[in-house]
Design a protein around this motif. Structure first.
Motif, PDB file in Angstrom:
ATOM      1  N   UNK A  16       0.845  -1.197   0.000  1.00 37.50           N
ATOM      2  CA  UNK A  16       0.000   0.000   0.000  1.00 37.50           C
ATOM      3  C   UNK A  16       0.885   1.253   0.000  1.00 37.50           C
ATOM      4  N   UNK A  17       0.803   2.023  -1.037  1.00 35.79           N
ATOM      5  CA  UNK A  17       1.588   3.258  -1.092  1.00 35.79           C
ATOM      6  C   UNK A  17       0.775   4.387  -0.463  1.00 35.79           C
ATOM      7  N   UNK A  18       1.483   5.371   0.092  1.00 35.16           N
ATOM      8  CA  UNK A  18       0.815   6.516   0.691  1.00 35.16           C
ATOM      9  C   UNK A  18       0.765   7.712  -0.259  1.00 35.16           C
ATOM     10  N   UNK A  19       1.729   7.792  -1.172  1.00 40.67           N
ATOM     11  CA  UNK A  19       1.713   8.874  -2.152  1.00 40.67           C
ATOM     12  C   UNK A  19       2.031   8.327  -3.543  1.00 40.67           C
ATOM     13  N   UNK A  20       1.407   8.921  -4.535  1.00 41.91           N
ATOM     14  CA  UNK A  20       1.677   8.645  -5.947  1.00 41.91           C
ATOM     15  C   UNK A  20       1.957   9.988  -6.583  1.00 41.91           C
ATOM     16  N   UNK A  21       3.189  10.167  -7.061  1.00 38.13           N
ATOM     17  CA  UNK A  21       3.576  11.418  -7.724  1.00 38.13           C
ATOM     18  C   UNK A  21       3.811  11.117  -9.202  1.00 38.13           C
ATOM     19  N   UNK A  22       3.296  11.968 -10.055  1.00 39.46           N
ATOM     20  CA  UNK A  22       3.542  11.809 -11.490  1.00 39.46           C
ATOM     21  C   UNK A  22       4.235  13.053 -11.999  1.00 39.46           C
ATOM     22  N   UNK A  23       5.389  12.851 -12.648  1.00 36.03           N
ATOM     23  CA  UNK A  23       6.157  13.945 -13.237  1.00 36.03           C
ATOM     24  C   UNK A  23       6.134  13.784 -14.753  1.00 36.03           C
ATOM     25  N   UNK A  24       5.572  14.767 -15.444  1.00 34.42           N
ATOM     26  CA  UNK A  24       5.510  14.758 -16.904  1.00 34.42           C
ATOM     27  C   UNK A  24       6.428  15.848 -17.440  1.00 34.42           C
ATOM     28  N   UNK A  25       7.318  15.484 -18.346  1.00 32.64           N
ATOM     29  CA  UNK A  25       8.216  16.455 -18.968  1.00 32.64           C
ATOM     30  C   UNK A  25       7.783  16.698 -20.411  1.00 32.64           C
ATOM     31  N   UNK A  26       7.962  17.932 -20.856  1.00 29.36           N
ATOM     32  CA  UNK A  26       7.677  18.311 -22.244  1.00 29.36           C
ATOM     33  C   UNK A  26       8.923  18.991 -22.789  1.00 29.36           C
ATOM     34  N   UNK A  27       9.384  18.546 -23.935  1.00 27.29           N
ATOM     35  CA  UNK A  27      10.644  19.023 -24.500  1.00 27.29           C
ATOM     36  C   UNK A  27      10.445  20.259 -25.367  1.00 27.29           C
ATOM     37  N   UNK A  28      11.182  21.302 -25.042  1.00 29.78           N
ATOM     38  CA  UNK A  28      11.177  22.547 -25.784  1.00 29.78           C
ATOM     39  C   UNK A  28      12.617  22.913 -26.130  1.00 29.78           C
ATOM     40  N   UNK A  29      12.823  23.397 -27.319  1.00 28.68           N
ATOM     41  CA  UNK A  29      14.139  23.856 -27.744  1.00 28.68           C
ATOM     42  C   UNK A  29      14.078  25.368 -27.935  1.00 28.68           C
ATOM     43  N   UNK A  30      15.167  26.029 -27.559  1.00 23.64           N
ATOM     44  CA  UNK A  30      15.197  27.490 -27.737  1.00 23.64           C
ATOM     45  C   UNK A  30      16.227  27.869 -28.793  1.00 23.64           C
ATOM     46  N   UNK A  31      15.954  28.967 -29.446  1.00 25.69           N
ATOM     47  CA  UNK A  31      16.863  29.525 -30.448  1.00 25.69           C
ATOM     48  C   UNK A  31      17.028  30.999 -30.115  1.00 25.69           C
ATOM     49  N   UNK A  32      18.242  31.389 -29.709  1.00 24.86           N
ATOM     50  CA  UNK A  32      18.491  32.783 -29.353  1.00 24.86           C
ATOM     51  C   UNK A  32      18.447  33.671 -30.590  1.00 24.86           C
ATOM     52  N   UNK A  33      17.873  34.886 -30.384  1.00 24.34           N
ATOM     53  CA  UNK A  33      17.770  35.857 -31.477  1.00 24.34           C
ATOM     54  C   UNK A  33      18.340  37.190 -31.010  1.00 24.34           C
ATOM     55  N   UNK A  34      18.924  37.935 -31.913  1.00 24.06           N
ATOM     56  CA  UNK A  34      19.522  39.218 -31.578  1.00 24.06           C
ATOM     57  C   UNK A  34      18.422  40.240 -31.341  1.00 24.06           C
ATOM     58  N   UNK A  36      15.874  40.199 -29.490  1.00 21.39           N
ATOM     59  CA  UNK A  36      14.537  39.667 -29.201  1.00 21.39           C
ATOM     60  C   UNK A  36      14.641  38.513 -28.218  1.00 21.39           C
ATOM     61  N   UNK A  37      13.514  38.163 -27.718  1.00 21.67           N
ATOM     62  CA  UNK A  37      13.483  36.969 -26.865  1.00 21.67           C
ATOM     63  C   UNK A  37      13.808  35.739 -27.697  1.00 21.67           C
ATOM     64  N   UNK A  38      14.234  34.717 -27.006  1.00 20.78           N
ATOM     65  CA  UNK A  38      14.518  33.452 -27.691  1.00 20.78           C
ATOM     66  C   UNK A  38      13.216  32.884 -28.260  1.00 20.78           C
ATOM     67  N   UNK A  39      13.334  32.255 -29.398  1.00 20.33           N
ATOM     68  CA  UNK A  39      12.177  31.574 -30.002  1.00 20.33           C
ATOM     69  C   UNK A  39      12.170  30.138 -29.496  1.00 20.33           C
ATOM     70  N   UNK A  40      11.001  29.642 -29.157  1.00 24.07           N
ATOM     71  CA  UNK A  40      10.874  28.280 -28.633  1.00 24.07           C
ATOM     72  C   UNK A  40      10.073  27.413 -29.583  1.00 24.07           C
ATOM     73  N   UNK A  41      10.472  26.145 -29.642  1.00 28.90           N
ATOM     74  CA  UNK A  41       9.779  25.180 -30.476  1.00 28.90           C
ATOM     75  C   UNK A  41       9.522  23.923 -29.657  1.00 28.90           C
ATOM     76  N   UNK A  42       8.286  23.454 -29.723  1.00 22.15           N
ATOM     77  CA  UNK A  42       7.907  22.236 -29.005  1.00 22.15           C
ATOM     78  C   UNK A  42       8.442  21.031 -29.761  1.00 22.15           C
ATOM     79  N   UNK A  43       9.217  20.187 -29.076  1.00 19.35           N
ATOM     80  CA  UNK A  43       9.822  19.020 -29.704  1.00 19.35           C
ATOM     81  C   UNK A  43       9.068  17.725 -29.428  1.00 19.35           C
ATOM     82  N   UNK A  44       8.191  17.749 -28.459  1.00 16.94           N
ATOM     83  CA  UNK A  44       7.416  16.546 -28.156  1.00 16.94           C
ATOM     84  C   UNK A  44       7.362  16.251 -26.671  1.00 16.94           C
ATOM     85  N   UNK A  45       6.678  15.194 -26.377  1.00 18.71           N
ATOM     86  CA  UNK A  45       6.505  14.779 -24.995  1.00 18.71           C
ATOM     87  C   UNK A  45       7.790  14.129 -24.504  1.00 18.71           C
ATOM     88  N   UNK A  46       8.164  14.438 -23.277  1.00 21.45           N
ATOM     89  CA  UNK A  46       9.373  13.871 -22.678  1.00 21.45           C
ATOM     90  C   UNK A  46       9.034  12.715 -21.756  1.00 21.45           C
TER      91      UNK A  46
END
Length: 158
Positions: A16-34, A36-46
């Motif tokens: 019998x467990x007392x806690x169940x924790x679920x950690x979901x990661x989502x992959x994003x890549x950044x591209x630095x721009x002069x 401006x803020x960095x542009x982000x692209x969703x790469x998929x579920x991690x």
């Protein structure tokens, strides 16, 4: 029933467990721009991790044998379907790690209390992968039952 991992059922009599924790990661890549803020692209579920924490009191709950069953499953290096007691299908999970701490001992050295943490990682890509593994598990179980029946019947007529 709280949860099942393959054919192992988490309940008060097993783990019998007392806690169940679920950690979901989502992959994003950044591209630095002069200028401006960095542009982000969703790469998929991690990674999708589930962490189960619990305390076993062998006099009341499951004990070392329940942990041994899960260690045996982990050593097979297979993914197992994880299904909640409410019917929720989480997906195919493999046991990534099991940690245990024993304390408060009987005179013979067996623990009165066992704290455990179990880390599961999702390894399937789709539900079809999950149902394929379920089919293989069912075949294996039927083959073992047939073999056991043959051995039992053979012993009766020897």
């Amino acid at each position: 029933m709280m949860l099942t991992l393959g054919l192992f059922v988490f309940q008060r009599q097993t783990l019998p467990y007392q806690t169940l924790k679920q950690n979901l990661d989502y992959n994003w890549s950044s591209n630095n721009r002069i200028g401006q803020r960095a542009a982000y692209q969703f790469l998929g579920v991690g990674d999708d991790n589930i962490i189960l924490d619990g305390v076993l009191v062998p006099e009341i709950t499951g004990g070392p044998l329940s942990l041994l069953a899960l260690k045996t499953m982990a050593e097979q290096g297979k993914a197992w379907p994880l299904i909640g007691g409410d019917g929720a299908i989480y997906g195919m999970y493999a046991v990534k790690s099991i940690n245990q701490t024993q304390s408060i001992f009987f005179a013979n050295g067996s623990a009165r209390q066992i704290n455990f943490t179990m880390n599961l990682i999702r390894v399937d890509e789709s539900l079809s992968a999950m149902f394929g593994d379920l089919q293989q598990q069912a075949k294996d179980m039927v083959n073992k039952a047939i073999k056991l029946g043959q051995e039992t019947a053979g012993g009766l007529f020897s």
